[in-house]
Design a protein around this motif. Sequence first.
Motif, PDB file in Angstrom:
ATOM      1  N   LEU A 140     -20.354  23.693 -39.100  1.00 49.96           N
ATOM      2  CA  LEU A 140     -19.948  22.460 -39.771  1.00 49.96           C
ATOM      3  C   LEU A 140     -19.000  21.651 -38.888  1.00 49.96           C
ATOM      4  N   CYS A 141     -18.040  22.301 -38.257  1.00 51.62           N
ATOM      5  CA  CYS A 141     -17.120  21.596 -37.358  1.00 51.62           C
ATOM      6  C   CYS A 141     -17.868  20.995 -36.164  1.00 51.62           C
ATOM      7  N   GLY A 142     -18.856  21.707 -35.655  1.00 48.49           N
ATOM      8  CA  GLY A 142     -19.671  21.161 -34.566  1.00 48.49           C
ATOM      9  C   GLY A 142     -20.425  19.922 -35.008  1.00 48.49           C
ATOM     10  N   LEU A 143     -21.007  19.953 -36.195  1.00 51.19           N
ATOM     11  CA  LEU A 143     -21.731  18.791 -36.713  1.00 51.19           C
ATOM     12  C   LEU A 143     -20.786  17.626 -36.999  1.00 51.19           C
ATOM     13  N   LEU A 144     -19.604  17.931 -37.508  1.00 52.36           N
ATOM     14  CA  LEU A 144     -18.603  16.873 -37.734  1.00 52.36           C
ATOM     15  C   LEU A 144     -18.145  16.260 -36.410  1.00 52.36           C
ATOM     16  N   THR A 145     -18.086  17.066 -35.362  1.00 53.86           N
ATOM     17  CA  THR A 145     -17.722  16.555 -34.037  1.00 53.86           C
ATOM     18  C   THR A 145     -18.790  15.595 -33.525  1.00 53.86           C
ATOM     19  N   VAL A 146     -20.062  15.934 -33.741  1.00 59.03           N
ATOM     20  CA  VAL A 146     -21.145  15.021 -33.363  1.00 59.03           C
ATOM     21  C   VAL A 146     -21.013  13.719 -34.148  1.00 59.03           C
ATOM     22  N   VAL A 159     -14.521   5.920 -32.285  1.00 58.90           N
ATOM     23  CA  VAL A 159     -14.753   6.357 -30.907  1.00 58.90           C
ATOM     24  C   VAL A 159     -16.044   5.728 -30.397  1.00 58.90           C
ATOM     25  N   ALA A 160     -17.105   5.786 -31.186  1.00 58.45           N
ATOM     26  CA  ALA A 160     -18.392   5.204 -30.784  1.00 58.45           C
ATOM     27  C   ALA A 160     -18.302   3.683 -30.699  1.00 58.45           C
ATOM     28  N   THR A 161     -17.588   3.079 -31.624  1.00 58.65           N
ATOM     29  CA  THR A 161     -17.458   1.622 -31.632  1.00 58.65           C
ATOM     30  C   THR A 161     -16.742   1.115 -30.391  1.00 58.65           C
ATOM     31  N   LEU A 162     -15.760   1.870 -29.924  1.00 62.07           N
ATOM     32  CA  LEU A 162     -14.941   1.419 -28.801  1.00 62.07           C
ATOM     33  C   LEU A 162     -15.507   1.782 -27.429  1.00 62.07           C
ATOM     34  N   THR A 163     -16.603   2.523 -27.378  1.00 60.37           N
ATOM     35  CA  THR A 163     -17.119   2.957 -26.075  1.00 60.37           C
ATOM     36  C   THR A 163     -17.541   1.801 -25.181  1.00 60.37           C
ATOM     37  N   GLY A 164     -17.947   0.684 -25.762  1.00 63.83           N
ATOM     38  CA  GLY A 164     -18.370  -0.459 -24.956  1.00 63.83           C
ATOM     39  C   GLY A 164     -17.218  -1.207 -24.314  1.00 63.83           C
ATOM     40  N   HIS A 218     -18.161  11.481 -24.601  1.00 64.88           N
ATOM     41  CA  HIS A 218     -18.934  12.445 -23.824  1.00 64.88           C
ATOM     42  C   HIS A 218     -18.324  13.843 -23.885  1.00 64.88           C
ATOM     43  N   LEU A 219     -17.024  13.954 -23.918  1.00 61.88           N
ATOM     44  CA  LEU A 219     -16.386  15.269 -24.062  1.00 61.88           C
ATOM     45  C   LEU A 219     -16.718  15.894 -25.412  1.00 61.88           C
ATOM     46  N   LEU A 220     -16.701  15.082 -26.455  1.00 62.53           N
ATOM     47  CA  LEU A 220     -17.053  15.593 -27.785  1.00 62.53           C
ATOM     48  C   LEU A 220     -18.497  16.081 -27.823  1.00 62.53           C
ATOM     49  N   LEU A 221     -19.410  15.310 -27.204  1.00 61.74           N
ATOM     50  CA  LEU A 221     -20.831  15.635 -27.259  1.00 61.74           C
ATOM     51  C   LEU A 221     -21.262  16.724 -26.281  1.00 61.74           C
ATOM     52  N   MET A 222     -20.536  16.890 -25.181  1.00 57.92           N
ATOM     53  CA  MET A 222     -21.002  17.806 -24.149  1.00 57.92           C
ATOM     54  C   MET A 222     -20.181  19.084 -24.042  1.00 57.92           C
ATOM     55  N   ILE A 223     -19.020  19.117 -24.665  1.00 55.02           N
ATOM     56  CA  ILE A 223     -18.199  20.329 -24.567  1.00 55.02           C
ATOM     57  C   ILE A 223     -17.841  20.873 -25.947  1.00 55.02           C
ATOM     58  N   ILE A 224     -17.254  20.052 -26.782  1.00 56.46           N
ATOM     59  CA  ILE A 224     -16.715  20.562 -28.035  1.00 56.46           C
ATOM     60  C   ILE A 224     -17.810  20.869 -29.065  1.00 56.46           C
ATOM     61  N   ALA A 225     -18.673  19.890 -29.368  1.00 55.45           N
ATOM     62  CA  ALA A 225     -19.695  20.096 -30.408  1.00 55.45           C
ATOM     63  C   ALA A 225     -20.660  21.234 -30.072  1.00 55.45           C
ATOM     64  N   GLY A 262     -29.478  13.133 -25.795  1.00 56.99           N
ATOM     65  CA  GLY A 262     -29.991  13.942 -24.685  1.00 56.99           C
ATOM     66  C   GLY A 262     -28.893  14.768 -24.042  1.00 56.99           C
ATOM     67  N   PHE A 263     -27.722  14.163 -23.868  1.00 53.83           N
ATOM     68  CA  PHE A 263     -26.575  14.916 -23.332  1.00 53.83           C
ATOM     69  C   PHE A 263     -26.212  16.072 -24.264  1.00 53.83           C
ATOM     70  N   LEU A 264     -26.228  15.824 -25.568  1.00 51.21           N
ATOM     71  CA  LEU A 264     -25.924  16.875 -26.546  1.00 51.21           C
ATOM     72  C   LEU A 264     -26.950  18.007 -26.458  1.00 51.21           C
ATOM     73  N   PHE A 265     -28.216  17.669 -26.327  1.00 53.10           N
ATOM     74  CA  PHE A 265     -29.271  18.671 -26.220  1.00 53.10           C
ATOM     75  C   PHE A 265     -29.084  19.525 -24.956  1.00 53.10           C
ATOM     76  N   GLY A 266     -28.861  18.875 -23.815  1.00 57.14           N
ATOM     77  CA  GLY A 266     -28.641  19.619 -22.567  1.00 57.14           C
ATOM     78  C   GLY A 266     -27.405  20.494 -22.633  1.00 57.14           C
ATOM     79  N   ALA A 267     -26.345  19.986 -23.255  1.00 58.43           N
ATOM     80  CA  ALA A 267     -25.108  20.761 -23.381  1.00 58.43           C
ATOM     81  C   ALA A 267     -25.297  21.956 -24.311  1.00 58.43           C
ATOM     82  N   THR A 268     -26.102  21.794 -25.344  1.00 57.66           N
ATOM     83  CA  THR A 268     -26.374  22.911 -26.249  1.00 57.66           C
ATOM     84  C   THR A 268     -27.103  24.022 -25.508  1.00 57.66           C
ATOM     85  N   LEU A 269     -28.095  23.669 -24.695  1.00 56.20           N
ATOM     86  CA  LEU A 269     -28.795  24.674 -23.883  1.00 56.20           C
ATOM     87  C   LEU A 269     -27.855  25.327 -22.875  1.00 56.20           C
TER      88      LEU A 269
END
Length: 150
Positions: free
Chosen positions: A10-16, A24-29, A39-46, A121-128
């Motif tokens: 659940l914490c992993g899904l909430l991190t995604v 965070v997503a709104t301000l990325t631009g 990217h840290l949330l999607l590739m390391i923490i989640a 895609g980054f999340l998928f690669g990080a999960t693997l």
Amino acid sequence: MEGTTDRLVLCGLLTVDLALQSPVATLTGSYFEAHVIQHLLLMIIAPALMSMGAPMTLILQTRAGTPDDLAPNIPQPGFAILSHPLSVWVLYYGVMLAFFLTPAIGFAMNHMWLMDIINLGFLFGATLFWWPMIGLDPIPAGVPAIPSGS
């Protein structure tokens, strides 16, 4: 242990969700720091949280079954290729290097729908990447496991 694994997934899904649906997503631009945090949330923490949460074990606990029951649902040749260490390296590091060191990042930043697809895609690669290292789930045949004595 069962309640702990539920909470980790659940914490992993909430991190995604935090990475893709929050300020965070709104301000990325407009803020580089928000882009890095995303990217840290999607590739390391989640992926780490979800791997430690043993999602396949949770699936097996929700229905009467064994790991052998899930095996027919995983296409073995494709999964073995996709989860091979070289493929995982390319999906985790190679794609990241190609994305950040080419004009692709500028194009994606101007087309947020594409950036969302790339982030998944980054999340998928990080999960693997994280699953064999810190995951508690049994690893299907074809996925090289890290020896426990290392």
